[in-house]
Design an enzyme around this catalytic site. Structure first.
Site, PDB file in Angstrom:
ATOM      1  N   ASP A   9     -36.879  33.845  26.472  1.00  6.57           N
ATOM      2  CA  ASP A   9     -37.068  33.737  25.007  1.00  6.57           C
ATOM      3  C   ASP A   9     -38.546  33.757  24.613  1.00  6.57           C
ATOM      4  O   ASP A   9     -38.923  34.329  23.591  1.00  6.57           O
ATOM      5  CB  ASP A   9     -36.492  32.412  24.476  1.00  6.57           C
ATOM      6  CG  ASP A   9     -34.987  32.334  24.547  1.00  6.57           C
ATOM      7  OD1 ASP A   9     -34.346  33.342  24.882  1.00  6.57           O
ATOM      8  OD2 ASP A   9     -34.456  31.243  24.266  1.00  6.57           O
ATOM      9  N   HIS A  10     -39.369  33.080  25.413  1.00  5.93           N
ATOM     10  CA  HIS A  10     -40.780  32.923  25.014  1.00  5.93           C
ATOM     11  C   HIS A  10     -41.578  34.218  25.116  1.00  5.93           C
ATOM     12  O   HIS A  10     -42.618  34.352  24.472  1.00  5.93           O
ATOM     13  CB  HIS A  10     -41.435  31.780  25.782  1.00  5.93           C
ATOM     14  CG  HIS A  10     -40.847  30.455  25.383  1.00  5.93           C
ATOM     15  ND1 HIS A  10     -41.090  29.889  24.155  1.00  5.93           N
ATOM     16  CD2 HIS A  10     -39.980  29.649  26.014  1.00  5.93           C
ATOM     17  CE1 HIS A  10     -40.411  28.762  24.063  1.00  5.93           C
ATOM     18  NE2 HIS A  10     -39.725  28.590  25.177  1.00  5.93           N
ATOM     19  N   ARG A  45     -30.646  33.236  18.449  1.00 10.90           N
ATOM     20  CA  ARG A  45     -30.528  32.231  17.389  1.00 10.90           C
ATOM     21  C   ARG A  45     -30.089  32.884  16.094  1.00 10.90           C
ATOM     22  O   ARG A  45     -30.369  34.057  15.855  1.00 10.90           O
ATOM     23  CB  ARG A  45     -31.877  31.518  17.189  1.00 10.90           C
ATOM     24  CG  ARG A  45     -32.340  30.731  18.389  1.00 10.90           C
ATOM     25  CD  ARG A  45     -33.598  29.954  18.049  1.00 10.90           C
ATOM     26  NE  ARG A  45     -33.301  28.815  17.231  1.00 10.90           N
ATOM     27  CZ  ARG A  45     -33.258  27.550  17.671  1.00 10.90           C
ATOM     28  NH1 ARG A  45     -33.541  27.268  18.923  1.00 10.90           N
ATOM     29  NH2 ARG A  45     -32.952  26.569  16.864  1.00 10.90           N
ATOM     30  N   GLU A  70     -27.200  32.040  25.541  1.00  8.61           N
ATOM     31  CA  GLU A  70     -27.116  30.759  24.831  1.00  8.61           C
ATOM     32  C   GLU A  70     -26.872  31.070  23.371  1.00  8.61           C
ATOM     33  O   GLU A  70     -27.532  31.946  22.799  1.00  8.61           O
ATOM     34  CB  GLU A  70     -28.441  29.998  24.929  1.00  8.61           C
ATOM     35  CG  GLU A  70     -28.690  29.338  26.232  1.00  8.61           C
ATOM     36  CD  GLU A  70     -30.052  28.656  26.239  1.00  8.61           C
ATOM     37  OE1 GLU A  70     -30.665  28.451  25.164  1.00  8.61           O
ATOM     38  OE2 GLU A  70     -30.517  28.357  27.327  1.00  8.61           O
ATOM     39  N   GLU A 151     -24.117  22.277  31.130  1.00  2.00           N
ATOM     40  CA  GLU A 151     -25.551  22.284  31.425  1.00  2.00           C
ATOM     41  C   GLU A 151     -26.087  20.948  30.939  1.00  2.00           C
ATOM     42  O   GLU A 151     -26.018  20.640  29.741  1.00  2.00           O
ATOM     43  CB  GLU A 151     -26.267  23.445  30.731  1.00  2.00           C
ATOM     44  CG  GLU A 151     -27.770  23.430  31.056  1.00  2.00           C
ATOM     45  CD  GLU A 151     -28.545  24.565  30.405  1.00  2.00           C
ATOM     46  OE1 GLU A 151     -27.969  25.659  30.209  1.00  2.00           O
ATOM     47  OE2 GLU A 151     -29.728  24.339  30.094  1.00  2.00           O
ATOM     48  N   HIS A 191     -33.958  22.359  30.370  1.00  2.00           N
ATOM     49  CA  HIS A 191     -34.754  22.020  29.193  1.00  2.00           C
ATOM     50  C   HIS A 191     -35.939  21.164  29.584  1.00  2.00           C
ATOM     51  O   HIS A 191     -35.776  20.037  30.040  1.00  2.00           O
ATOM     52  CB  HIS A 191     -33.962  21.329  28.084  1.00  2.00           C
ATOM     53  CG  HIS A 191     -34.512  21.680  26.727  1.00  2.00           C
ATOM     54  ND1 HIS A 191     -35.674  21.151  26.254  1.00  2.00           N
ATOM     55  CD2 HIS A 191     -34.098  22.560  25.796  1.00  2.00           C
ATOM     56  CE1 HIS A 191     -35.935  21.678  25.072  1.00  2.00           C
ATOM     57  NE2 HIS A 191     -34.994  22.538  24.773  1.00  2.00           N
ATOM     58  N   GLY A 213     -37.430  28.070  31.257  1.00  2.00           N
ATOM     59  CA  GLY A 213     -38.104  29.129  30.512  1.00  2.00           C
ATOM     60  C   GLY A 213     -39.573  28.878  30.264  1.00  2.00           C
ATOM     61  O   GLY A 213     -40.440  29.548  30.819  1.00  2.00           O
TER      62      GLY A 213
END
Ligand code: PXP
Length: 240
Positions: A9-10, A45, A70, A151, A191, A213
């Site tokens: 994602d980043h 998202r 996700e 998770e 996370h 991530g």
């Protein structure tokens, strides 16, 4: 041996900062796989702040390991998942105002809605994981909802400021993982994990797959994606 799923994602966040076409999370996924990633994770998202629909579609064609999507349990996302068919869907809570996912999904509070989403994803031929806090009642609710996996949210453990607090959160993760396994759920975790916090899981064998991530992409900015993934993978494999 524990596996490593790399969240890209980043990379998309850097791209979206200028609204251009680079860096491309599809390219990053290739390098992550060359570094040994066992899976590629993206969070589509609702506000499309980083990953775009086009990224998920292209990753479905290019990812050679496993593609993990996700997403929030909304009608729009369920439709997209059933169309694109990732190897795994991880249901997460989503708030527009948050910087990143803040907590696990409250499966207990929303049992009917979550079960309905899991059923619809199963009907689409998809496996489902649910991102939850290390709380036994949430693990039980995830099993009741019919998920194949959970998770476990490692954020509180990673953010703890003192060793004693961190150990308390670690014990919660261990207890939750044991319960999940007893309920025949596969156990993932993620996370906030970095090159230091991952070491606490060394030799424990409690987690099947870590989803990481930010720390990998941050390190990749300095040493390159392939190297950053290879270094994390070596640490993750010691956790099995
Ligand atoms: N797992 C879930 C459910 C997440 O939402 C995230 C963040 O996108 C991660 C894992 C990865 O967290 P981090 O980027 O802090 O490694």
């Amino acid at each position: 041996m524990a596996e490593l799923a790399v969240n890209v994602d980043h990379i998309a966040t850097i791209r979206q900062a200028r609204g251009g076409v680079y860096p491309d999370p599809v390219h990053a996924a290739v390098l992550a796989e060359l570094g040994g990633a066992d899976g590629i994770v993206v969070h589509l998202r609702e506000d499309r702040r980083h990953i775009q629909d086009r990224d998920v579609r292209l990753l479905r064609e290019t990812v050679l390991s496993r593609l993990i999507l996700e997403m929030a349990a909304t009608d729009e996302m369920i439709r997209i998942a059933c169309e694109i068919k990732p190897d795994l869907v991880t249901l997460v809570p989503e708030k527009r105002s948050e910087v990143t996912t803040e907590g696990g999904l409250d499966v207990k509070a929303d049992a009917g809605h979550v079960k309905n989403a899991v059923d619809r994803l199963h009907d689409g031929g998809l496996e489902v994981s649910i991102f939850i806090d290390p709380d036994n009642s949430q693990i039980e609710a995830a099993a009741t909802a019919g998920a194949e996996m959970v998770e476990i949210h490692t954020g509180a453990f990673c953010d703890a400021k003192t060793k004693s607090v961190r150990e308390r959160f670690f014990s919660e993760i261990v207890d939750a993982a044991r319960l999940a396994r007893n309920l025949d759920l596969k156990v993932n975790a993620g996370h906030g994990l970095c090159y230091n916090t991952i070491k606490r899981f060394s030799g424990t064998g409690i987690i099947d797959e870590f989803s990481i991530g930010h720390s990998i992409v941050a390190r990749a900015a300095l040493v390159g994606m392939k190297t950053a993934v290879a270094e994390m993978r070596e640490l993750v494999q010691r956790c099995g």
